[in-house]
Design an enzyme around this catalytic site. Structure first.
Site, PDB file in Angstrom:
ATOM      1  N   ARG A 164      -2.519  -4.428  38.000  1.00  0.00           N
ATOM      2  CA  ARG A 164      -3.155  -5.358  37.047  1.00  0.00           C
ATOM      3  C   ARG A 164      -2.522  -6.748  37.140  1.00  0.00           C
ATOM      4  O   ARG A 164      -2.279  -7.408  36.128  1.00  0.00           O
ATOM      5  CB  ARG A 164      -3.019  -4.867  35.599  1.00  0.00           C
ATOM      6  CG  ARG A 164      -3.776  -3.610  35.298  1.00  0.00           C
ATOM      7  CD  ARG A 164      -5.271  -3.818  35.440  1.00  0.00           C
ATOM      8  NE  ARG A 164      -5.988  -2.682  34.899  1.00  0.00           N
ATOM      9  CZ  ARG A 164      -6.187  -1.536  35.551  1.00  0.00           C
ATOM     10  NH1 ARG A 164      -5.752  -1.396  36.789  1.00  0.00           N
ATOM     11  NH2 ARG A 164      -6.833  -0.549  34.989  1.00  0.00           N
ATOM     12  N   SER A 238      -8.377  -1.487  28.024  1.00  0.00           N
ATOM     13  CA  SER A 238      -6.959  -1.248  27.729  1.00  0.00           C
ATOM     14  C   SER A 238      -6.335  -2.541  27.216  1.00  0.00           C
ATOM     15  O   SER A 238      -6.383  -3.563  27.910  1.00  0.00           O
ATOM     16  CB  SER A 238      -6.221  -0.827  28.994  1.00  0.00           C
ATOM     17  OG  SER A 238      -6.822   0.304  29.569  1.00  0.00           O
ATOM     18  N   GLU A 334      -2.121  -6.256  28.423  1.00  0.00           N
ATOM     19  CA  GLU A 334      -2.942  -6.500  29.614  1.00  0.00           C
ATOM     20  C   GLU A 334      -3.855  -7.692  29.344  1.00  0.00           C
ATOM     21  O   GLU A 334      -4.176  -8.462  30.245  1.00  0.00           O
ATOM     22  CB  GLU A 334      -3.767  -5.239  29.925  1.00  0.00           C
ATOM     23  CG  GLU A 334      -4.467  -5.312  31.248  1.00  0.00           C
ATOM     24  CD  GLU A 334      -5.490  -4.204  31.463  1.00  0.00           C
ATOM     25  OE1 GLU A 334      -5.089  -3.037  31.580  1.00  0.00           O
ATOM     26  OE2 GLU A 334      -6.682  -4.523  31.522  1.00  0.00           O
TER      27      GLU A 334
HETATM   28  N1  EPU Z   1      -3.465   9.514  26.727  1.00  0.00           N
HETATM   29  C1  EPU Z   1      -3.132  10.051  25.506  1.00  0.00           C
HETATM   30  N2  EPU Z   1      -3.661   9.505  24.388  1.00  0.00           N
HETATM   31  C2  EPU Z   1      -4.507   8.468  24.412  1.00  0.00           C
HETATM   32  C3  EPU Z   1      -4.848   7.903  25.657  1.00  0.00           C
HETATM   33  C4  EPU Z   1      -4.321   8.447  26.805  1.00  0.00           C
HETATM   34  O1  EPU Z   1      -2.368  11.013  25.420  1.00  0.00           O
HETATM   35  O2  EPU Z   1      -4.939   8.028  23.333  1.00  0.00           O
HETATM   36  C5  EPU Z   1      -2.888  10.100  27.960  1.00  0.00           C
HETATM   37  C6  EPU Z   1      -3.601  11.353  28.435  1.00  0.00           C
HETATM   38  O3  EPU Z   1      -2.606  12.213  28.920  1.00  0.00           O
HETATM   39  C7  EPU Z   1      -4.428  10.900  29.602  1.00  0.00           C
HETATM   40  C8  EPU Z   1      -3.572   9.780  30.151  1.00  0.00           C
HETATM   41  O4  EPU Z   1      -2.969   9.175  28.995  1.00  0.00           O
HETATM   42  O5  EPU Z   1      -4.590  11.929  30.497  1.00  0.00           O
HETATM   43  C9  EPU Z   1      -4.349   8.719  30.899  1.00  0.00           C
HETATM   44  O6  EPU Z   1      -5.440   8.257  30.114  1.00  0.00           O
HETATM   45  P1  EPU Z   1      -6.740   7.635  30.820  1.00  0.00           P
HETATM   46  O7  EPU Z   1      -7.199   8.538  31.890  1.00  0.00           O
HETATM   47  O8  EPU Z   1      -7.706   7.272  29.751  1.00  0.00           O
HETATM   48  O9  EPU Z   1      -6.204   6.360  31.556  1.00  0.00           O
HETATM   49  P2  EPU Z   1      -5.194   5.192  31.103  1.00  0.00           P
HETATM   50  O10 EPU Z   1      -3.974   5.341  31.932  1.00  0.00           O
HETATM   51  O11 EPU Z   1      -5.026   5.161  29.631  1.00  0.00           O
HETATM   52  C10 EPU Z   1      -6.012   3.542  32.936  1.00  0.00           C
HETATM   53  C11 EPU Z   1      -6.507   2.143  33.008  1.00  0.00           C
HETATM   54  C12 EPU Z   1      -7.964   2.050  32.610  1.00  0.00           C
HETATM   55  C13 EPU Z   1      -8.768   2.938  33.556  1.00  0.00           C
HETATM   56  C14 EPU Z   1      -8.221   4.375  33.446  1.00  0.00           C
HETATM   57  C15 EPU Z   1      -8.893   5.327  34.403  1.00  0.00           C
HETATM   58  C16 EPU Z   1      -4.574   0.743  32.543  1.00  0.00           C
HETATM   59  C17 EPU Z   1      -3.896  -0.145  31.561  1.00  0.00           C
HETATM   60  N3  EPU Z   1      -5.710   1.293  32.131  1.00  0.00           N
HETATM   61  O12 EPU Z   1      -6.026   3.928  31.569  1.00  0.00           O
HETATM   62  O13 EPU Z   1      -8.412   0.709  32.804  1.00  0.00           O
HETATM   63  O14 EPU Z   1     -10.151   2.927  33.244  1.00  0.00           O
HETATM   64  O15 EPU Z   1      -6.811   4.377  33.751  1.00  0.00           O
HETATM   65  O16 EPU Z   1      -8.474   5.064  35.701  1.00  0.00           O
HETATM   66  O17 EPU Z   1      -4.088   0.922  33.658  1.00  0.00           O
HETATM   67  C18 EPU Z   1      -8.598  -1.368  31.640  1.00  0.00           C
HETATM   68  O18 EPU Z   1      -7.758  -1.800  32.424  1.00  0.00           O
HETATM   69  O19 EPU Z   1      -9.120  -2.084  30.748  1.00  0.00           O
HETATM   70  C19 EPU Z   1      -8.997   0.030  31.743  1.00  0.00           C
HETATM   71  C20 EPU Z   1      -9.862   0.601  30.892  1.00  0.00           C
END
Ligand code: EPU
Length: 338
Positions: A164, A238, A334
């Site tokens: 990012r 995010s 972010e």
């Molecule tokens: N999780 C929780 N609680 C929550 C949210 C997440 O426990 O409320 C844990 C879960 O274990 C889940 C893990 O976090 O399995 C990962 O969650 P998720 O798959 O939703 O992905 P993320 O790491 O929270 C990132 C990107 C997103 C992107 C997704 C999918 C960043 C900051 N965010 O989110 O990007 O869509 O992966 O690849 O890296 C964005 O940048 O705006 C964005 C939406």
């Protein structure tokens, strides 16, 4: 030159904040933009370069000039046996570019389906999702220097992409307006299905060898089920980045929590999902006035309708403080504050 005064940015930020810009300019062509930047040199107003408005938080009215990227056009610029090179103007909607490539059956950005925002903003933070990042397909971009009005080309190496992150968020912040981006796509199938949710969803549909269109549709479904639609609930995806911590930190947490989600980074560090940290602090689904952390994804802060940017900022600071207090971890935003 059409500069508008006291211009509402409500329709141009996905947090749906009703802030105004003292001056607003919709940039559509090189000559107009060049003379705008020249004129700007003679004033002392601050200037902000706006794309799709999906990664910003407006803290109040902007006492300067907002330059909105409205350059349009998508075209194939080169082709060889295996690849297609597509150039897209900075003001195109990112998802429209994805659908254009997917409709042609070209592989490379299908996992980045439905990411809100513009093509010009994509390299600034090296957008990524579901195991893919812009940098994987990026070839080059053309940008205009906001001081000199000169055009410059940036290769993959020049952009210094990170998680990012890019040179345009660091040393060159605010110094270049992105006119167009060229990406390289593959004609042969190159499915990236490492992200569990994609496989699961394709399996449920009985699809073994997905087409690029089926992958794009699946990603759209997954995103829509987890992330709020900004038209219904203002948000900027995010709000915070995930955090990279030493492996020892993960071991420490595993001593206290049953299941700590993490992703490998290198031999010393791991990435922790900040959404998980925020959820452990009790914020998931919690509403504070007109703001809150989304019930299905704690990393996404939302505007229930009438929130000000300051209120959302205030909530984000409280969340940051509680994560620091509970875990000793500093999380960083972010989104860009304006
Ligand atoms: N999780 C929780 N609680 C929550 C949210 C997440 O426990 O409320 C844990 C879960 O274990 C889940 C893990 O976090 O399995 C990962 O969650 P998720 O798959 O939703 O992905 P993320 O790491 O929270 C990132 C990107 C997103 C992107 C997704 C999918 C960043 C900051 N965010 O989110 O990007 O869509 O992966 O690849 O890296 C964005 O940048 O705006 C964005 C939406």
């Amino acid at each position: 030159m059409q500069i508008q005064e006291n211009f509402s940015l409500l329709a141009f930020n996905t947090f749906n904040i009703d802030s105004k810009a003292a001056y607003y300019y919709a940039a559509e062509d090189i000559a107009g933009l060049k003379s705008l930047f020249k004129q700007q040199q003679e004033t002392s107003y601050p200037m902000f370069l706006l794309g799709g408005g999906s990664n910003i938080l407006l803290l109040g009215d902007y006492e300067g000039l907002v330059v909105h990227n409205q350059f349009k056009g998508i075209k194939v610029v080169a082709e060889d046996e295996q690849h297609i090179y597509v150039e897209a103007a900075g003001g195109e909607v990112w998802h429209d570019l994805v659908r254009y490539t997917v409709d042609h059956g070209w592989w490379g950005i299908e996992n980045l389906s439905l990411i809100p925002g513009s093509v010009g903003a994509a390299p600034i933070q090296n957008i990524g999702a579901y195991g893919a990042e812009l940098k994987d397909v990026f070839v080059t971009l053309i940008a205009m220097n906001t001081s000199t009005g000169k055009l410059a080309e940036f290769t993959l190496h020049d952009c210094d992409f990170g998680y990012r992150d890019s040179i345009f968020k660091q040393e060159l912040k605010g110094q270049y307006f992105i006119i167009s981006v060229t990406i390289r796509l593959s004609k042969a199938p190159q499915p990236k299905l490492s992200y569990g949710a994609i496989n699961k969803s394709l399996e449920q549909k009985g699809i073994k060898e997905p087409t690029v269109l089926q992958i794009s549709d699946t990603i759209c479904e997954i995103r829509s089920s987890k992330l709020p639609d900004p038209k219904e609930l203002g948000n900027s995806g995010s709000f915070f980045k995930n955090v990279i911590v030493p492996k020892e930190k993960l071991a420490e947490l595993e001593g206290h929590y049953e299941k700590v989600p993490s992703y490998p980074v290198d031999e010393h560090s791991v990435k922790l999902p900040t959404g998980w940290l925020i959820e452990q602090c009790g914020w998931k689904g919690k509403r504070v006035g007109q703001t809150g952390a989304y019930a299905k994804q704690a990393l996404v802060l939302v505007n229930y309708g009438q929130a000000t940017g300051r209120e959302i900022f205030q909530l984000s600071e409280e969340i940051k403080d509680s994560v620091r207090e509970k875990f000793g971890i500093d999380i960083s935003r972010e989104v860009t504050l304006v």
